[in-house]
Design a protein around this motif. Sequence first.
Motif, PDB file in Angstrom:
ATOM      1  N   ILE A 193      -0.943  -0.098  16.609  1.00  0.00           N
ATOM      2  CA  ILE A 193      -0.654  -0.761  17.471  1.00  0.00           C
ATOM      3  C   ILE A 193       0.759  -0.802  17.735  1.00  0.00           C
ATOM      4  O   ILE A 193       1.282  -1.997  17.015  1.00  0.00           O
ATOM      5  CB  ILE A 193      -1.542  -1.476  17.941  1.00  0.00           C
ATOM      6  N   ALA A 194       1.160  -0.164  18.448  1.00  0.00           N
ATOM      7  CA  ALA A 194       2.547   0.077  18.566  1.00  0.00           C
ATOM      8  C   ALA A 194       3.020  -0.241  20.211  1.00  0.00           C
ATOM      9  O   ALA A 194       3.283   0.411  20.707  1.00  0.00           O
ATOM     10  CB  ALA A 194       3.313   1.010  18.581  1.00  0.00           C
ATOM     11  N   SER A 195       2.788  -2.370  20.087  1.00  0.00           N
ATOM     12  CA  SER A 195       2.838  -2.490  21.556  1.00  0.00           C
ATOM     13  C   SER A 195       3.487  -2.040  22.062  1.00  0.00           C
ATOM     14  O   SER A 195       4.883  -2.516  21.875  1.00  0.00           O
ATOM     15  CB  SER A 195       2.693  -3.769  21.293  1.00  0.00           C
ATOM     16  N   PRO A 196       3.986  -1.501  23.245  1.00  0.00           N
ATOM     17  CA  PRO A 196       5.088  -1.196  24.173  1.00  0.00           C
ATOM     18  C   PRO A 196       6.109  -2.478  24.730  1.00  0.00           C
ATOM     19  O   PRO A 196       6.377  -2.778  25.678  1.00  0.00           O
ATOM     20  CB  PRO A 196       3.812  -0.690  25.102  1.00  0.00           C
ATOM     21  N   PHE A 197       4.332  -3.847  24.622  1.00  0.00           N
ATOM     22  CA  PHE A 197       5.366  -4.826  25.202  1.00  0.00           C
ATOM     23  C   PHE A 197       5.871  -5.990  24.555  1.00  0.00           C
ATOM     24  O   PHE A 197       6.361  -6.974  25.268  1.00  0.00           O
ATOM     25  CB  PHE A 197       4.167  -5.793  26.593  1.00  0.00           C
ATOM     26  N   SER A 198       6.327  -5.442  23.406  1.00  0.00           N
ATOM     27  CA  SER A 198       7.188  -6.619  22.812  1.00  0.00           C
ATOM     28  C   SER A 198       8.337  -6.294  22.762  1.00  0.00           C
ATOM     29  O   SER A 198       9.637  -5.348  23.600  1.00  0.00           O
ATOM     30  CB  SER A 198       7.281  -6.458  21.046  1.00  0.00           C
ATOM     31  N   GLN A 256       4.687   2.234  31.226  1.00  0.00           N
ATOM     32  CA  GLN A 256       5.079   0.793  30.530  1.00  0.00           C
ATOM     33  C   GLN A 256       5.417  -0.738  31.547  1.00  0.00           C
ATOM     34  O   GLN A 256       6.009  -1.220  29.980  1.00  0.00           O
ATOM     35  CB  GLN A 256       5.525   1.564  29.196  1.00  0.00           C
ATOM     36  N   LYS A 291       9.858  -0.456  26.338  1.00  0.00           N
ATOM     37  CA  LYS A 291       9.653   0.903  26.807  1.00  0.00           C
ATOM     38  C   LYS A 291       9.479   1.030  28.780  1.00  0.00           C
ATOM     39  O   LYS A 291       9.408   2.436  29.406  1.00  0.00           O
ATOM     40  CB  LYS A 291       9.232   1.944  25.885  1.00  0.00           C
ATOM     41  N   TYR A 297      -2.469  -1.714  30.537  1.00  0.00           N
ATOM     42  CA  TYR A 297      -3.311  -0.481  29.371  1.00  0.00           C
ATOM     43  C   TYR A 297      -2.832   0.854  29.548  1.00  0.00           C
ATOM     44  O   TYR A 297      -2.381   1.926  29.660  1.00  0.00           O
ATOM     45  CB  TYR A 297      -4.400  -0.906  28.916  1.00  0.00           C
ATOM     46  N   TRP A 354       6.434 -10.174  14.160  1.00  0.00           N
ATOM     47  CA  TRP A 354       6.304  -9.590  15.801  1.00  0.00           C
ATOM     48  C   TRP A 354       5.399  -9.954  16.980  1.00  0.00           C
ATOM     49  O   TRP A 354       3.958  -9.831  16.883  1.00  0.00           O
ATOM     50  CB  TRP A 354       5.891  -7.761  15.186  1.00  0.00           C
ATOM     51  N   ILE A 355       6.108 -10.605  18.007  1.00  0.00           N
ATOM     52  CA  ILE A 355       5.794 -10.800  18.744  1.00  0.00           C
ATOM     53  C   ILE A 355       5.339 -10.015  20.026  1.00  0.00           C
ATOM     54  O   ILE A 355       6.689  -9.605  20.679  1.00  0.00           O
ATOM     55  CB  ILE A 355       6.651 -12.424  18.979  1.00  0.00           C
ATOM     56  N   ALA A 356       4.257  -9.443  20.254  1.00  0.00           N
ATOM     57  CA  ALA A 356       4.029  -9.426  21.801  1.00  0.00           C
ATOM     58  C   ALA A 356       3.322  -9.448  22.511  1.00  0.00           C
ATOM     59  O   ALA A 356       2.958 -10.164  21.941  1.00  0.00           O
ATOM     60  CB  ALA A 356       3.861  -7.743  21.434  1.00  0.00           C
ATOM     61  N   SER A 357       3.210  -9.104  24.247  1.00  0.00           N
ATOM     62  CA  SER A 357       2.778  -9.112  24.587  1.00  0.00           C
ATOM     63  C   SER A 357       1.597  -8.901  25.108  1.00  0.00           C
ATOM     64  O   SER A 357       1.624  -8.272  25.185  1.00  0.00           O
ATOM     65  CB  SER A 357       3.827  -9.985  26.146  1.00  0.00           C
ATOM     66  N   PRO A 372      -1.823  -6.907  27.197  1.00  0.00           N
ATOM     67  CA  PRO A 372      -2.905  -6.410  25.798  1.00  0.00           C
ATOM     68  C   PRO A 372      -1.126  -5.558  24.968  1.00  0.00           C
ATOM     69  O   PRO A 372      -0.422  -5.206  24.985  1.00  0.00           O
ATOM     70  CB  PRO A 372      -3.054  -5.019  26.042  1.00  0.00           C
ATOM     71  N   HIS A 373      -2.371  -5.349  23.678  1.00  0.00           N
ATOM     72  CA  HIS A 373      -0.834  -4.311  22.609  1.00  0.00           C
ATOM     73  C   HIS A 373      -1.652  -3.330  22.256  1.00  0.00           C
ATOM     74  O   HIS A 373      -0.133  -2.770  21.648  1.00  0.00           O
ATOM     75  CB  HIS A 373      -1.496  -5.657  21.347  1.00  0.00           C
ATOM     76  N   ASN A 374      -2.539  -2.761  23.033  1.00  0.00           N
ATOM     77  CA  ASN A 374      -2.004  -1.266  22.802  1.00  0.00           C
ATOM     78  C   ASN A 374      -2.773  -0.526  23.650  1.00  0.00           C
ATOM     79  O   ASN A 374      -2.142  -1.436  25.370  1.00  0.00           O
ATOM     80  CB  ASN A 374      -3.689  -0.279  21.712  1.00  0.00           C
ATOM     81  N   HIS A 375      -2.212   0.696  23.849  1.00  0.00           N
ATOM     82  CA  HIS A 375      -1.439   0.873  25.335  1.00  0.00           C
ATOM     83  C   HIS A 375      -2.375   2.648  25.385  1.00  0.00           C
ATOM     84  O   HIS A 375      -2.158   3.240  23.785  1.00  0.00           O
ATOM     85  CB  HIS A 375      -0.373   1.272  25.381  1.00  0.00           C
ATOM     86  N   GLN A 376      -2.129   3.311  26.370  1.00  0.00           N
ATOM     87  CA  GLN A 376      -3.068   4.579  26.460  1.00  0.00           C
ATOM     88  C   GLN A 376      -1.936   5.751  26.261  1.00  0.00           C
ATOM     89  O   GLN A 376      -1.809   6.924  26.217  1.00  0.00           O
ATOM     90  CB  GLN A 376      -3.781   4.978  27.467  1.00  0.00           C
ATOM     91  N   GLN A 377      -0.618   4.799  25.964  1.00  0.00           N
ATOM     92  CA  GLN A 377       0.834   5.758  25.185  1.00  0.00           C
ATOM     93  C   GLN A 377       0.941   7.138  25.911  1.00  0.00           C
ATOM     94  O   GLN A 377       1.584   7.105  25.912  1.00  0.00           O
ATOM     95  CB  GLN A 377      -0.145   6.503  24.344  1.00  0.00           C
ATOM     96  N   SER A 421      10.569  -3.217  21.753  1.00  0.00           N
ATOM     97  CA  SER A 421      10.945  -1.902  21.672  1.00  0.00           C
ATOM     98  C   SER A 421      10.251  -1.922  22.961  1.00  0.00           C
ATOM     99  O   SER A 421       9.523  -1.222  23.464  1.00  0.00           O
ATOM    100  CB  SER A 421       9.716  -1.602  20.415  1.00  0.00           C
TER     101      SER A 421
END
Lengths: 814, 354
Positions: free
Chosen positions: A368-373, A434, A378, A429, B4-7, B9-14, A376
């Motif tokens: 899970i490379a969260s895009p919303f940190s 992003q 994007k 998601y 590591w703090i993130a908002s 949802p933590h996953n994404h369909q990339q 990072s």
Amino acid sequence: MESVIERIKRGSFSQFHGGIHPPEQKFLTCSKPIASAQIPEQLIIPIRQHIGQAGNVIVKVGDKVLKGQILSDCDSPMSVPIHAPTSGTITAIKSMAIPHPSGLSEACIILTPDDEDTWKQRHICPDFHLLSKTQILEKIANAGISGMGGAGFPTQVKVSTLTKINYLIINAAECEPYITADDLLLQEHSPTILDGIKILDHLLTPKNILIGIEENKAKAIAALKKATADIDHIDICVIPTKYPSGGEKQLIQILTGQEVPSGVLPSSLGIVMQNVATCFAIADAVINDTPLIKRVVTVSGQALEKPQNIWALIGTPVGFLTSQCGYNNSQNRHLIMGGPMMGFSLPHDQIPVIKTTNCILAPSEIEIASPFSSTSSKEVECIRCGQCADVCPAQLLPQELQWSAKAKDQAQLEKLNLFDCIECGACAYVCPSQIPLVHYYRVAKAEIRQQKLLDIKAEKAKVRFEARKQRLEREKVARVEKHKKAAEARKARMNTGTSAAKSEKSAVADALARVKAKKAQASIKQNTAEISITSTLEMTAESVAPADDSKSQVANAIARAKAKKIVQKNQAQIESLDTLQNNESPSSSQAAPVVIDKKAKLDLAITKKTANENTPQAETISDSANAQVDATTKVVSPEVVNLASVSDEKATQALNKKAKVAAAIAKAKAKAKTKTTASLAAETAFDSSQLSTTSPNIDVMQDSNTAAQVKNVAEAIAKKTPSGPQMVSNIDTADRDQKTKIAAAAEKAKAKELPLKSQQISNSTSSSIKSEQDSMRATQADIAAIKKAHVAAVVAKAKAKKLAASSNKLTTSE
Amino acid sequence: MAFWIASSPHNHQQNETSSLMRLVIYATIPGIFAQWYFFGWGNLIHIFLAVAAAIIAEFTVLSLRNKKIKPQLFDGSAILTAVLLGISLPALAPWWISVIGSVFAIALVKQLYGGLGHNPFNPAMAAYVMLLISFPLQMTQWQPPLSLLAMDIQLTDTLAVIFSGYTPQGYSVEQIRTHIDGFTMATPLDTLKTNMTLGLTVVESMQAPTIGKHFGLGWEWINAGFLLGGLFLLSKKAIPWSTPVSFLLSLFVCSFIAFMISPDSNASTMFHWFTGATMLGAFFILTDPVSGATSVKGRLIFGALAGLLVFLIRKFGGYPDAVAFAVLLCNMAAPLIDQYTRPRTYGHDLGVKK
């Protein structure tokens, strides 16, 4: 049209709008048994673990508690008690970080276990049918059960609803990726869950019980089917796997086809939904008398060696659970409480597990490379592709919400129903740009809430202000009314003709007189200054012409200072006027103020006459005359300093004796003048009478007053003006030197009398005299004396009010 | 202890905007191939010129606006715009046509309105319309299919024509366009329009050599190529189905009704579908998300409006083809359409539903 149940039995379900299919990742944990609870070194138990108010803590630091013992009680239905998950000692009650997206701190009870795990006394109740509904509700409430699916709504509130319930929906959908806590609970404990469902059935008596479960939980479905095989009004609804079908509103829509209207609870539609874990807790509480002190937590993620489900005591720090599962400490540690879609990052691993915690996620970086940190991101611009709107289960327009959120257009946000957003994260998601949409919404929601609070405050303040204004208005009206009535009553009484009435009449007259006096004060203040200044100017002009240069100017300065002093003196005058009025009024005779000094008495006497005359003009004139009389030595004293210093030079230069003789002559002359001219007496009094005590001074003045019968200013000035030069010319009979000497002597005499009037001035004067005596020599004497007199006079004219100071300067500088 | 703090949802369909753009660019390949096959190198040269000009323009404006250059320059949107513009230009138009058009599309239509996501108009079509109005002569010199040309045009000939106006042999564009029989050839739509004014029927017009056997020599295959690319995009869910479907249906219905009323003066439905820029417009232009409608209902209306406008302009307007004009007019209408096609939020206005 077929009924909902028929449709469900046919295996056909409604659809909610949108939804996504994120990678499930449930295989990590779904086939491993639930590990038993272990007791950590310390339990951190937040007092508030649900939606609603916190209970009141009923233990204190140092208390020994038993397992299951209540730690906080509650007085409102929206508060839920907490219990000791194991036996031990309360070591602290303090504010600690609680599981909250913002890393908030709240009051927590810190319990240090004694590892004995001693239970409190329990009352096992094998058959709940023996209990009344109230008893069951009480047991549920006392067991501290709140919704264990996510929000943590107090369960006893939900199950004590009075509306007729059509559907009891058991939520076993568990749509979030990774989480298998409910799945495993169903696999291992479906009989207990079924007991819980039966208790709910008993309490709510719904027409139908629907168990919603996603099709990806085959084992759980099998276990449930086995457990419910002989109960016909329970339907197991195997629904298609789609996120977020486990959302309350979404599951209701899937199963019943109904939408919960915005802003109301599902119970208004006759629907109550409970999570399976809550059902288990209810059964445990009612049958085993076990409060909610532990729950199943999925500890998953590829950063763990042994991802699994664990029975965790409420209050267990997250770090304890992850270490139990073999958490390898990678550099970029990321712990998520909850699932990957709606969970939140934890700031550290000492956050406790609470009643709503269903998952701890420790993902690897690739996973899970969260895009919303923040590091990072994007994020790029929205291209309005509309994919977010396609997946939104609430049928919102995420991209438009995002525009408005960025623009902080709160009105538009509310118009777009921002508050119907369930923050499921489906939009973010799928967003190809992003954009952390959910984050924008959360911020916008918080801002709107804050704005609303402010609005409410402002509104309250406004209401208060208006109320105050009205009250003041009312009071004013009431006061006016009261006064009017009182005045009328008084008038009526006065007209009766009794003695009381008379006294009242005279009181009114007094009041009128007082008003008049006050008016007179005002006019005095305005007029006297002008009058006195102009008159003095005239007087000066007249006196300057015939007089010798130095002498006349000295006299002139004296007169001027006097005139200035008049203005100051008015104050005393006013006081005495008031006093006079009081004295004259018979009704207020008992309050006659004490006249402080004799001068004031003098004023009083004069004013009495003025008052008797009763013409405002006369008053003013006599006032000013009075003031002139009063000016006397005080006014002149600063002036005297100058002159004294000047004359002292001569006095030292000439023989002391001579000066003394001259002074004596001057004194005598002054005395003579006092007797002959009334107004002059006042002026010349500083020479003679004030050398002696003040009482003769007053005598003199009184004499002059009686003799003159209170003449007006014009007269006073008229008399004064010629007399000044007269005095000078009398002295002039001697030669010039002598004249100045005599004058100086006179001045010296004045200087000597100064100590009587003003301590400060006299001090400075005497000191200056001494210094002058030392420094000055005979040769310059006459001319210097005249010059100095000139200078002194000029300065005095300009700065009559600051004479004392200026004279000091003059004498020292010269 | 750096967590590591993130908002959520933590996953994404990339998926990313840039990959979406790339996919669309790939999908134009069948159409471009057909263009090359029937009309030679002209459009490929124009695409190349337009892309180069677009990148330079984008770079310049982004650096002037102090934006992050690398991610935005290569997000594919500028390249896609340039490709679409290059496709739609006449093959033998002078080089500066594509350069001016491309710079106009990127600098003015896109960046001046705030860059990607903020432009109210489709940049490629706005540039096309600008060129058509500003340089009507160059923009109407359509090259007939290679098979109809009196001379053989190679890559070097095309390059020479584009950059100097004459082939190495000294033929002008006008001469190239002239048929062996001595008349100037035009696009099928142009031919039809001219013939209509000359009083010929549709059937008679269809005999023209440029139209060929079906609906236009070469043009039908180009449209088929773009249809193929469009279907690929649909299968990849890169574009919404609603816009092209409603556009094509609307065009079909309009032309069908007209054809039923007067077959002699109206072209067939398939002629409308497979000539001009119909398929390009349906799958590549109208589906531009930035300047289009957002909701499904809105897109249906958007597409239908575009279809109607295309038909009306082709039938009654002064220009033979109408996709660019129709797209711009629809772009203008898109915010209004969005305003009136907001979906009903869950749990709201339930009374209306029942």
